[in-house]
Write an enzyme that holds these catalytic residues in place. Structure first.
Site, PDB file in Angstrom:
ATOM      1  N   HIS A 107      47.191  34.800  41.476  1.00 32.09           N
ATOM      2  CA  HIS A 107      46.665  35.774  42.431  1.00 32.09           C
ATOM      3  C   HIS A 107      47.275  35.633  43.832  1.00 32.09           C
ATOM      4  CE1 HIS A 107      44.100  37.169  39.353  1.00 32.09           C
ATOM      5  NE2 HIS A 107      43.038  36.428  39.562  1.00 32.09           N
ATOM      6  N   HIS A 140      39.658  42.816  42.246  1.00 36.87           N
ATOM      7  CA  HIS A 140      38.994  41.821  41.411  1.00 36.87           C
ATOM      8  C   HIS A 140      37.471  41.948  41.490  1.00 36.87           C
ATOM      9  CE1 HIS A 140      38.481  38.124  39.222  1.00 36.87           C
ATOM     10  NE2 HIS A 140      39.768  37.845  39.265  1.00 36.87           N
ATOM     11  N   GLU A 173      40.689  44.306  35.611  1.00 42.11           N
ATOM     12  CA  GLU A 173      41.780  44.175  36.576  1.00 42.11           C
ATOM     13  C   GLU A 173      42.980  44.956  36.055  1.00 42.11           C
ATOM     14  OE1 GLU A 173      42.356  39.894  37.373  1.00 42.11           O
ATOM     15  OE2 GLU A 173      40.413  39.707  36.401  1.00 42.11           O
TER      16      GLU A 173
END
Ligand code: BGC
Length: 387
Positions: free
Chosen positions: A137, A212, A351
């Site tokens: 991420h 997210h 996602e």
């Protein structure tokens, strides 16, 4: 065609479910207020968008995080359907402990890059490792920890919207190129939250952007978790992974596996299956390869989630090729949020993104961006009710 017109065209694709009725024509609104300050003194605002049909979406400039989504059920009862926290202090404290990225915009690269290495134009790049042995991420300080510049674009009318932007400098967390990113959150009168992503670079680079949010259509902290909620995924294949969540290679068919959500299936139906992939991830934490047809520049249906008890529904449409479904496997009563103490399986994240570790898989859709190109991506989360 303007972005807004294009957005309205997309909505016709999503008209599968009913919306709460509205007795009088009201206007959507967007209000700005002060939310708090980061520990290093950055000012963070709260933005509250409310649709004419009574859906409220709140987000903050810190990480562009969705903090609350208040959605009516079939009787008009409102619940907050994402996991969020009450204050800036809470968000920063969680981030120090590893995060979980509650409601956040993710970049530069959503999901994992194996070993934190990739090669582009013959040059090897080394990224920050924050999820050993991988980079996850965007690294240690991803876009979830930036304070985004937020400009409200439309604050009343049939839809309201705000543009969030940031500049990620050349070399940020090891990624090449200065990246200019804008994300537009739009709430329309059909209770759809549209997220438009755009990015440009001044050097060849890679990127993968997503949001997210953790959803629970029964309401954040509802005692039964999300196992009874029924999910349909528009995907015939998924990407099995190694034990560090890096895809092993080509997609595998979902047929005959616990990953088959081609027909409506409760999230909990197969989550205790003795399947090596379920065991590795402690549940679902995988990328599904979305079925696409026709014009892939338009958002296409990726997922439909329904909570049979409340009747709340969530459709997810996207232009992205993949969908990481994550059943909050590692959240384990460490945190008390707005909805109470959050536990494993209390939520699902949808996602929308390119595939994990794409820079090291030349056979996957490319995540490269070059100077002169603009990256575009659209995801729609549309809330409704089923009678
Ligand atoms: C990843 C999980 C990770 C989680 C952290 C998800 O997107 O797929 O593996 O633990 O993010 O919040």
């Amino acid at each position: 065609m303007t972005r807004i017109k294009r957005h309205q065209r997309y909505l016709s694709l999503a008209a599968l479910l009913v919306l709460p009725s509205v007795t009088e024509v009201k206007s959507a609104t967007l209000a700005t207020s002060f939310y708090g300050s980061t520990q290093d003194g950055r000012h963070v605002n709260l933005y509250t968008m409310t649709s004419a049909r009574g859906l409220t979406v709140k987000f903050i400039s810190y990480g562009g995080r969705l903090t609350e989504i208040l959605a009516p059920d079939r009787k008009g009862h409102i619940a907050d359907v994402i996991l969020g926290f009450p204050s800036m202090k809470d968000y920063e404290a969680k981030d120090k402990e590893g995060g979980f990225y509650f409601g956040a915009l993710i970049g530069r690269y959503a999901n994992r890059i194996a070993g934190g290495h990739f090669t582009l134009d013959g040059q090897q790049y080394t990224l920050a490792i924050n999820n050993p042995p991988n980079s996850l991420h965007g690294g240690i300080k991803g876009f979830d920890k930036f304070v985004w510049d937020v400009q409200p674009i439309s604050t009343s009318g049939p839809l309201v919207s705000a543009k969030l932007s940031l500049t990620s400098p050349d070399g940020d967390e090891g990624y090449p190129g200065t990246l200019q990113v804008t994300v537009t959150y739009t709430l329309s009168d059909d209770n759809a939250l549209t997220i438009n992503y755009e990015a440009t670079t001044d050097k060849d680079t890679v990127l993968n952007l997503t949001n997210h949010a953790y959803f629970n259509l029964a309401g954040a902290g509802a005692a039964g978790g999300v196992f009874p909620q029924v999910l349909t995924l528009n995907a015939n294949a998924y990407l099995p992974t190694d034990k560090t969540s890096i895809p092993l290679g080509p997609p595998e068919p979902v047929s005959g596996t616990p990953f088959d959500f081609r027909t409506p299936t409760p999230i909990g139906a197969h989550i205790r299956a003795n399947d090596p992939q379920i065991l590795l991830a402690r549940g679902y934490d995988h990328s599904w390869v979305l079925n696409k047809s026709g014009d892939t520049s338009r958002p296409q249906l990726a997922a439909l989630a329904v909570d049979p008890d409340s009747g709340r529904t969530l459709e997810c449409l996207t232009t992205e090729p993949g969908l990481q479904v994550y059943t909050s496997n590692f959240i384990d009563a460490q945190y008390a949020g707005i909805g109470g103490v959050y536990r494993q399986s209390d939520a699902f994240a949808l996602e929308t993104q390119h595939f994990p570790d794409s820079p090291n898989h030349p056979d996957y859709p490319t995540t490269e961006l070059k100077p002169g190109q603009t990256f575009y991506s659209t995801t729609i989360f549309r809330f409704g009710v089923q009678q």
